[in-house]
Enzyme design. Structure first.
Site, PDB file in Angstrom:
ATOM      1  N   ASN A 150      27.688  40.143  35.586  1.00  0.00           N
ATOM      2  CA  ASN A 150      28.013  39.302  34.419  1.00  0.00           C
ATOM      3  C   ASN A 150      28.513  37.907  34.799  1.00  0.00           C
ATOM      4  OD1 ASN A 150      30.379  40.577  35.353  1.00  0.00           O
ATOM      5  ND2 ASN A 150      31.388  40.197  33.407  1.00  0.00           N
ATOM      6  N   GLU A 248      38.212  47.201  39.592  1.00  0.00           N
ATOM      7  CA  GLU A 248      38.309  46.416  38.349  1.00  0.00           C
ATOM      8  C   GLU A 248      37.177  46.875  37.453  1.00  0.00           C
ATOM      9  OE1 GLU A 248      40.769  44.467  37.815  1.00  0.00           O
ATOM     10  OE2 GLU A 248      41.546  44.392  39.854  1.00  0.00           O
ATOM     11  N   CYS A 282      34.177  41.076  30.864  1.00  0.00           N
ATOM     12  CA  CYS A 282      35.032  42.263  30.721  1.00  0.00           C
ATOM     13  C   CYS A 282      36.265  41.961  29.880  1.00  0.00           C
ATOM     14  CB  CYS A 282      35.444  42.778  32.087  1.00  0.00           C
ATOM     15  SG  CYS A 282      36.155  41.490  33.115  1.00  0.00           S
ATOM     16  N   GLU A 460      43.999  42.095  41.417  1.00  0.00           N
ATOM     17  CA  GLU A 460      43.454  40.985  42.196  1.00  0.00           C
ATOM     18  C   GLU A 460      44.288  39.752  41.885  1.00  0.00           C
ATOM     19  OE1 GLU A 460      39.275  41.117  40.874  1.00  0.00           O
ATOM     20  OE2 GLU A 460      38.827  42.012  42.821  1.00  0.00           O
TER      21      GLU A 460
END
Ligand code: NDP
Length: 479
Positions: A150, A248, A282, A460
């Site tokens: 994405n 993630e 996301c 992260e």
């Protein structure tokens, strides 16, 4: 455009000489081929990384920092070329690639090039024992980085930059659906003086190439961004080998709108948080909850604004919504629109595939707004990851908090209100890794980034990423 693996600083074809077609989402045509890499290619990449590790892990922080910043500068110098490649490969509007994806990829390298020079470890004096402890933060060795389609270069570099800044060598795999900018990155790394073998990029399918990285007994850490089901599978394979894991994963984020918000700002941002990148982020706020007193007004204004979005060829400067990333993904998103209808959802706007003259086989879909009668429906519970949002009204803070949290995901939440106490109460109780108040996707790269529940584990960003890519070793000295 035929691309190759980047191993030990050289472009190489896969051992098997097998290739996968690469499709252009804007017209549905095959426009190149990518390596269908096997276990042997991953092994080759691992060997290059392993050989590079002793020297790379001993380079000074200044040297690493200089090389990372050089990569960042070269990405900026090649902005147009990279943006065009990203837009063609992914279907995203060229403007988005130019203003978000590629600048952010450059920022990732610059940020971690600077961060590594500021990264410090702890020391603890054991008072009364005449001892001092200090913690070493040592690079892990060879690590694996696997990223989705994405935000191709943006997320790929978000992992690679901290990994190499911390002194590791990397075997990385971009999504097979969007491999081009990862391929171009190889050239830039060589030009910036990154030593051979520090970064190795292997292209191929998740189930073969990706799986070979995860299964490799000597790749000691895996940083993965992608779907929740894939993340669960990776955890199952990696956990018995005691690999460090950063996952993630997916999201189904609430966008909660109270009547006291700054309405115009909220409306404009909500259009973006719903449909930016064709809704394939996301962090998109795909579940919109609006306080009852402004619900009808919001509904009318939101539909009106969304009507103005231009769906078009990604290369056109005035396109707001480009093509979805692939045919199977378009079909999956359209299936959810059908499910919404079966679940008594009302399509307030959109819902149809769009045909664009001269690009009839492209994967275009109208931005879609669905009014749902209850949050307990599949379109409100499952990740769709496309230009589709649901809306429904709520009456009280307690009610909206409960429905916001009643999903298996917990990545991000957006809150629109000017009530400070409510902001504090809600932010404490929302089950998500990130809460945005009166804004969306405002990113400071120093902050922890990640989700709770089925949205993943680990964080992260900033020093969190540098901690992930290092092993802590405590040294205790008695004097
Ligand atoms: P996938 O999980 O399908 O794929 C992600 C990556 O994993 C790809 O490179 C894929 O390769 C690879 N892969 C697939 N199977 C395996 C395997 N068995 N072993 C190792 N690697 C594998 O996700 P998508 O690419 O479809 O991306 C969309 C998903 O990513 C959404 O759920 C979205 O929410 C999530 N995402 C999460 C973000 C976050 O920060 N939390 C940010 C962005 C996206 P290939 O594509 O070649 O099959």
């Amino acid at each position: 455009m035929n691309i190759q693996n980047y191993i030990n600083g050289k472009f190489t074809p896969p051992f098997s000489n097998e290739w996968i077609d690469n499709y252009c989402p804007a017209d549905g045509k095959v426009y190149g081929q990518i390596p269908n890499s096997s276990k042997a290619d991953v092994e080759n990449a691992y060997t290059a990384a392993k050989l590079a590790f002793p020297d790379w892990s001993k380079t000074t922080l200044e040297t690493r920092s200089r090389i990372l910043i050089k990569i960042s500068e070269l990405l900026e110098a090649n902005l147009q070329r990279f943006a065009e490649a990203e837009s063609k490969d992914n279907g995203k509007p060229i403007n988005l690639a130019k203003t978000v994806d590629i600048p952010r990829a450059a920022s990732n390298f610059r940020f971690f090039g600077n961060a590594i020079t500021q990264f410090a470890s702890e020391s603890h004096e054991s008072v009364g024992h005449n001892a001092i402890n200090y913690t070493l933060r040592q690079p892990i060795g060879v690590v694996g980085c696997i990223s989705p389609w994405n935000l191709p270069l943006y997320l790929f570099t978000w992992k690679i930059a901290p990994a190499i800044a911390a002194g590791n060598c990397v075997v990385a795999k971009p999504s097979e659906v969007t491999p081009i900018t990862a391929y171009l990155l190889g050239e830039i790394c060589t030009e910036a003086g990154l030593p051979n073998g520090v970064l190795n990029i292997v292209h191929g399918l998740g189930t073969t190439t990706g799986q070979a990285i995860v299964e490799h007994p000597d790749i000691k850490a895996i940083s993965f961004t992608g779907g929740t089901a894939t993340g669960a599978h990776i955890a199952k394979v990696a956990a018995p080998m005691f690999k460090k894991l950063s996952l993630e994963l997916g999201g189904k984020n609430p966008n909660i709108i109270f009547a006291d918000c700054d309405y115009n700002d909220m409306l404009e941002t909500t259009v973006r948080s719903s449909f930016a990148n064709q809704g394939q982020i996301c962090l998109c706020g795909s579940r919109i909850f609006v306080e009852a007193p402004i619900y009808e007004k919001f509904k009318t204004d939101f539909v009106e604004k969304v009507k103005q979005l231009k769906v078009g060829h990604p290369s056109k400067e005035d396109t707001n919504i480009g093509a979805l990333v692939s045919k199977p993904h378009l079909e999956k998103v359209m299936q959810y629109i059908n499910i919404a209808k079966q679940e008594n959802g009302t399509i307030l706007y959109g819902g149809h595939k769009i045909t664009i003259a001269d690009y009839e086989n492209g994967y275009y879909l109208e931005p879609t707004i669905i009014e749902v009668p209850t949050d307990e429906c599949r379109v409100n519970q499952e990740e769709i990851f496309g230009p589709v949002v649901t809306i429904m009204p709520f009456n009280t803070e307690a009610e909206v908090l409960q429905i916001a949290n009643k999903v298996k995901y917990g990545l991000s939440a957006t809150l629109w209100t000017n009530d400070l106490k409510r902001t504090m109460r809600m932010s404490n109780k929302l089950q998500s890794g990130i809460v945005w108040v009166n804004t969306w996707m405002l990113r400071d790269l120093r902050t922890p980034f990640g989700g709770v529940k089925d949205s993943g584990m680990g964080r992260e960003g900033g020093f969190e990423a540098l901690r992930f890519f290092t092993e802590a070793k405590n040294v205790c000295i008695k004097y």
